[in-house]
Design a protein around this motif. Structure first.
Motif, PDB file in Angstrom:
ATOM      1  N   VAL A 128       0.848  -1.195   0.000  1.00  0.00           N
ATOM      2  CA  VAL A 128       0.000   0.000   0.000  1.00  0.00           C
ATOM      3  C   VAL A 128       0.885   1.247   0.000  1.00  0.00           C
ATOM      4  O   VAL A 128       0.660   2.196  -0.752  1.00  0.00           O
ATOM      5  CB  VAL A 128      -0.944   0.003   1.216  1.00  0.00           C
ATOM      6  CG1 VAL A 128      -1.746   1.300   1.268  1.00  0.00           C
ATOM      7  CG2 VAL A 128      -1.877  -1.201   1.173  1.00  0.00           C
ATOM      8  N   ILE A 129       1.924   1.227   0.829  1.00  0.00           N
ATOM      9  CA  ILE A 129       2.831   2.384   0.909  1.00  0.00           C
ATOM     10  C   ILE A 129       3.475   2.632  -0.456  1.00  0.00           C
ATOM     11  O   ILE A 129       3.544   3.760  -0.951  1.00  0.00           O
ATOM     12  CB  ILE A 129       3.908   2.145   1.992  1.00  0.00           C
ATOM     13  CG1 ILE A 129       3.261   2.177   3.372  1.00  0.00           C
ATOM     14  CG2 ILE A 129       5.022   3.183   1.889  1.00  0.00           C
ATOM     15  CD1 ILE A 129       4.151   1.669   4.491  1.00  0.00           C
ATOM     16  N   ASN A 130       3.945   1.542  -1.102  1.00  0.00           N
ATOM     17  CA  ASN A 130       4.569   1.691  -2.423  1.00  0.00           C
ATOM     18  C   ASN A 130       3.608   2.301  -3.422  1.00  0.00           C
ATOM     19  O   ASN A 130       3.981   3.181  -4.205  1.00  0.00           O
ATOM     20  CB  ASN A 130       5.043   0.328  -2.942  1.00  0.00           C
ATOM     21  CG  ASN A 130       6.330  -0.102  -2.264  1.00  0.00           C
ATOM     22  OD1 ASN A 130       7.080   0.727  -1.766  1.00  0.00           O
ATOM     23  ND2 ASN A 130       6.570  -1.397  -2.215  1.00  0.00           N
ATOM     24  N   TYR A 131       2.363   1.821  -3.423  1.00  0.00           N
ATOM     25  CA  TYR A 131       1.396   2.332  -4.394  1.00  0.00           C
ATOM     26  C   TYR A 131       1.067   3.801  -4.108  1.00  0.00           C
ATOM     27  O   TYR A 131       0.891   4.601  -5.021  1.00  0.00           O
ATOM     28  CB  TYR A 131       0.119   1.486  -4.394  1.00  0.00           C
ATOM     29  CG  TYR A 131       0.356   0.069  -4.881  1.00  0.00           C
ATOM     30  CD1 TYR A 131       1.127  -0.178  -6.014  1.00  0.00           C
ATOM     31  CD2 TYR A 131      -0.177  -1.027  -4.212  1.00  0.00           C
ATOM     32  CE1 TYR A 131       1.362  -1.467  -6.463  1.00  0.00           C
ATOM     33  CE2 TYR A 131       0.058  -2.331  -4.652  1.00  0.00           C
ATOM     34  CZ  TYR A 131       0.828  -2.544  -5.777  1.00  0.00           C
ATOM     35  OH  TYR A 131       1.066  -3.813  -6.220  1.00  0.00           O
ATOM     36  N   VAL A 132       0.996   4.161  -2.822  1.00  0.00           N
ATOM     37  CA  VAL A 132       0.684   5.554  -2.484  1.00  0.00           C
ATOM     38  C   VAL A 132       1.848   6.467  -2.881  1.00  0.00           C
ATOM     39  O   VAL A 132       1.657   7.578  -3.366  1.00  0.00           O
ATOM     40  CB  VAL A 132       0.392   5.683  -0.962  1.00  0.00           C
ATOM     41  CG1 VAL A 132       0.309   7.149  -0.551  1.00  0.00           C
ATOM     42  CG2 VAL A 132      -0.902   4.955  -0.620  1.00  0.00           C
ATOM     43  N   GLN A 133       3.077   5.964  -2.700  1.00  0.00           N
ATOM     44  CA  GLN A 133       4.246   6.796  -2.993  1.00  0.00           C
ATOM     45  C   GLN A 133       4.511   6.939  -4.492  1.00  0.00           C
ATOM     46  O   GLN A 133       5.179   7.884  -4.926  1.00  0.00           O
ATOM     47  CB  GLN A 133       5.493   6.192  -2.334  1.00  0.00           C
ATOM     48  CG  GLN A 133       5.545   6.441  -0.840  1.00  0.00           C
ATOM     49  CD  GLN A 133       6.776   5.802  -0.220  1.00  0.00           C
ATOM     50  OE1 GLN A 133       7.228   4.760  -0.684  1.00  0.00           O
ATOM     51  NE2 GLN A 133       7.298   6.413   0.814  1.00  0.00           N
ATOM     52  N   TYR A 158       6.623  -1.589 -10.343  1.00  0.00           N
ATOM     53  CA  TYR A 158       5.358  -2.097  -9.795  1.00  0.00           C
ATOM     54  C   TYR A 158       4.902  -3.375 -10.479  1.00  0.00           C
ATOM     55  O   TYR A 158       4.101  -4.127  -9.921  1.00  0.00           O
ATOM     56  CB  TYR A 158       4.284  -1.003  -9.889  1.00  0.00           C
ATOM     57  CG  TYR A 158       4.658   0.133  -8.984  1.00  0.00           C
ATOM     58  CD1 TYR A 158       4.400   0.070  -7.620  1.00  0.00           C
ATOM     59  CD2 TYR A 158       5.346   1.230  -9.473  1.00  0.00           C
ATOM     60  CE1 TYR A 158       4.803   1.074  -6.772  1.00  0.00           C
ATOM     61  CE2 TYR A 158       5.764   2.250  -8.632  1.00  0.00           C
ATOM     62  CZ  TYR A 158       5.482   2.164  -7.288  1.00  0.00           C
ATOM     63  OH  TYR A 158       5.907   3.144  -6.438  1.00  0.00           O
ATOM     64  N   VAL A 189      -6.774  -0.512   6.305  1.00  0.00           N
ATOM     65  CA  VAL A 189      -6.906   0.199   5.025  1.00  0.00           C
ATOM     66  C   VAL A 189      -8.075  -0.381   4.223  1.00  0.00           C
ATOM     67  O   VAL A 189      -8.905   0.361   3.684  1.00  0.00           O
ATOM     68  CB  VAL A 189      -5.593   0.078   4.214  1.00  0.00           C
ATOM     69  CG1 VAL A 189      -5.782   0.606   2.796  1.00  0.00           C
ATOM     70  CG2 VAL A 189      -4.468   0.843   4.911  1.00  0.00           C
ATOM     71  N   LEU A 239       5.357   7.470   5.320  1.00  0.00           N
ATOM     72  CA  LEU A 239       5.224   8.459   4.234  1.00  0.00           C
ATOM     73  C   LEU A 239       5.841   9.800   4.603  1.00  0.00           C
ATOM     74  O   LEU A 239       6.331  10.522   3.738  1.00  0.00           O
ATOM     75  CB  LEU A 239       3.751   8.636   3.854  1.00  0.00           C
ATOM     76  CG  LEU A 239       3.092   7.394   3.236  1.00  0.00           C
ATOM     77  CD1 LEU A 239       1.623   7.655   2.926  1.00  0.00           C
ATOM     78  CD2 LEU A 239       3.823   6.951   1.974  1.00  0.00           C
ATOM     79  N   LEU A 269       1.272   4.399   7.972  1.00  0.00           N
ATOM     80  CA  LEU A 269       1.292   5.243   6.769  1.00  0.00           C
ATOM     81  C   LEU A 269       1.894   6.610   7.076  1.00  0.00           C
ATOM     82  O   LEU A 269       2.736   7.119   6.318  1.00  0.00           O
ATOM     83  CB  LEU A 269      -0.120   5.403   6.201  1.00  0.00           C
ATOM     84  CG  LEU A 269      -0.731   4.137   5.575  1.00  0.00           C
ATOM     85  CD1 LEU A 269      -2.178   4.369   5.182  1.00  0.00           C
ATOM     86  CD2 LEU A 269       0.080   3.686   4.366  1.00  0.00           C
TER      87      LEU A 269
END
Ligand code: SF4
Ligand code: SF4
Length: 559
Positions: free
Chosen positions: A325-330, A341, A475, A418, A414
């Motif tokens: 989730v962190i990777n996708y948000v960043q 990805y 999440v 982040l 998060l």
């Protein structure tokens, strides 16, 4: 991605689980190695097929002829006579009289002189270098030599009346004809024992700057035989010249992108996961039929959870995590690299399926069916109940407070990661996934103890970690508010007066009012099994009793 734990205790394939990092590192090493190799070898790096101007290997005239660097066109008097006859120009007389039919009329050797591997061998390396220094950069040179009465140059190039043009040869490339004039030409001394200078005539032509000549593309020589008479004619005898591949530098094969390689290598696993996801989709489409059989439901559910735990989690090493989730948000904020990805195909498939399913049906599709750690907890919980381990659940009020734990955990992880406060992502270790699933408990003892404690609590309170602590669950539960379809069926009697489903829900997602709290529901379908059970669900039992009374006319006692 840092690996925590004692490396000495890890199995040799442990690092294979760090797939993205390993593949990207390997691709970078590969690219660097190629660059170093080119530098060391002094080889020009090209992006399109390019003439190898400087490469050199010593070769004899015969070898150059054999490999095609020197092309050879041979005409007999008979062949020329036949060609002239075909033109219908009766009485036309060639510039140089014809001999007997089998007599040699003209033999022309020709080719591209520019590559050192050809020019250096024809002229001698020193002469060639000397000559090359004199010609303007970027211009190409052709060589010609001939034997027989009809040579390649004739005499007209000496005369202004003929515009100093060579009228016996021209070359044609891509439909463009290129001719030569006297100033393009340099005769070579002949009389040598071998090679180009052993032929009767020899010379070099520098191609005009106006010619759009591409040395690596094929071209053809046209030897022109001019015949005078009442109807003068010119007959062209063509021969194609194709530069041997040895003199052309080719671009390196583009390195296969790490993510393409990953998808190619994972073909079998991708197929298995596709089957698994198709089966899960079918379970949800036909859930009403499945829930009508308590046995079939249990068999399908436990079988599915076992495959998710053993194959997806422990064998394929795929466990969606708050780290994803962190990777996708960043992604949008750090130079989005699609290759990064896509580098883990199974994870991409699970993430995409989860995103779609959470928006359509709710959090329960992933948490209830596709999470290997969730599957491990649930299978252990079933075993503990089979062994009559006492179960404990907090009061309804306390439970609602505890549910907030997963949202707080998600927000904390998060926010800390982040914001960069936790740059290494250490807080993501609140998830026991890496320990229990991807490294199969082969980490340092504090991690194993933590994961074991969470699993131990789950023996007394089903999926306690999922319900109260999991940041990924938090999440997904937050996103669950957006879901579009409610698949789970309820009756007006649910909650008042009946509490059967409420009691049978293993994660206590049904309120006393009978309403399902979807953010807490794992879509296990246990309540749907009760819903369709005409021996347990009170409205169904009553309906059955009424049907029996109507059929027999005898009142049936309430159960
Ligand atoms: S709550 Fe967390 S551990 Fe539980 S099933 Fe969902 S993602 Fe897995
Ligand atoms: S029993 Fe029903 S409400 Fe409870 S988790 Fe399963 S599907 Fe959801």
């Amino acid at each position: 991605m840092p690996l925590n734990g004692s490396a000495s205790q890890l199995p040799p394939n442990f690092v294979a689980q760090a797939t993205i990092t390993a593949r990207l590192m390997r691709a970078a090493v590969h690219d660097t190695a190629r660059m170093v190799l080119h530098t060391r070898l002094g080889r020009q790096v090209v992006t399109v097929p390019t003439l190898d101007v400087d490469g050199f290997t010593l070769k004899s005239w015969d070898e150059l002829v054999a490999e095609g660097s020197v092309a050879r066109l041979r005409l007999t008097s008979g062949e020329v006579a036949a060609a002239l006859a075909k033109t219908g120009a009766a009485g036309a007389a060639p510039e140089v009289p014809l001999g007997k039919p089998d007599d040699l009329y003209s033999e022309v050797f020709f080719g591209l002189l520019t590559p050192a591997a050809i020019g250096g061998n024809l002229l001698g390396v020193r002469n060639f270098e000397e000559y090359r220094r004199r010609i303007p950069a970027g211009r190409h040179v052709l060589f010609f030599a001939s034997n027989g009465p009809y040579d390649f140059h004739g005499t007209n190039h000496w005369w202004k009346a003929h515009d100093y043009r060579f009228d016996r040869i021209r070359i044609v490339q891509d439909g463009q004809a290129i001719g030569f004039v006297h100033e393009d030409y340099q005769a070579l001394l002949t009389g040598a024992a071998e090679g180009i200078q052993s032929q009767k005539e020899a010379g070099l032509f520098t191609l005009p700057t106006t010619a759009m000549f591409d040395p690596v593309k094929p071209w053809r020589l046209e030897l022109l035989v001019n015949a005078a008479g009442p109807n003068p004619v010119t007959v062209a005898f063509p021969l194609e010249y194709r530069l041997p591949a040895a003199h052309i530098l080719m671009p390196d094969e583009p390195a296969v992108a790490a993510w393409v390689e990953a998808w190619r290598d994972a073909r079998v696993n991708i197929a298995i996961l596709a089957v698994l996801l198709t089966a899960l989709t079918a379970i949800f489409v036909f859930q009403a039929q499945l829930a009508r059989s308590r046995f079939a439901h249990r068999l399908v559910r436990n079988g599915f959870l076992a495959v998710v735990l053993v194959w997806l989690g422990w064998i394929a090493g795929v466990q969606l995590s708050i780290v994803n989730v962190i990777n996708y948000v960043q992604a949008p904020f750090r130079g989005f690299d699609i290759g990064f990805y896509l580098a883990e195909p199974l994870m991409v498939m699970i993430a995409a399926y989860t995103l779609v399913s959470v928006l359509l049906i709710g959090r329960g599709v992933f948490c209830g069916w596709l999470c290997p750690f969730g599957a491990l907890q649930e299978l252990l919980a079933q075993a503990s109940r089979a062994f009559a381990v006492p179960q404990w659940n907090p009061s309804a009020a306390l439970e609602k407070r505890l549910w907030m734990g997963k949202y707080i955990a998600a927000a904390a992880v998060l926010a800390l990661v982040l914001s960069g406060i936790d740059g290494s992502g250490a807080t993501a270790e609140i998830e026991p996934f890496k320990t229990a699933i991807t490294s199969k408990f082969t980490r340092a003892w504090p991690y194993v103890l933590y994961a074991g404690a969470l699993l131990g609590i789950g023996l007394f309170s089903e999926r306690a970690y999922c319900r109260f602590l999991c940041p990924l669950g938090g999440v997904l539960a937050a996103l669950d508010r957006l879901h579009l379809i409610d698949l789970l069926k309820r009756r007006p009697e649910c909650g008042n007066p009946c509490h059967l489903c409420e009691r049978s829900c293993p994660v206590r997602a049904i309120e006393p009012s009978g309403k399902i709290i979807m953010a807490e529901c794992f879509q296990c379908l246990d309540c749907q099994v009760e819903y369709y059970d005409d021996k347990r669900c009170p409205p169904l039992v009553q309906a059955a009793r009424r049907r029996e009374e109507a059929r027999s006319g005898v009142p049936v006692a309430a159960m």
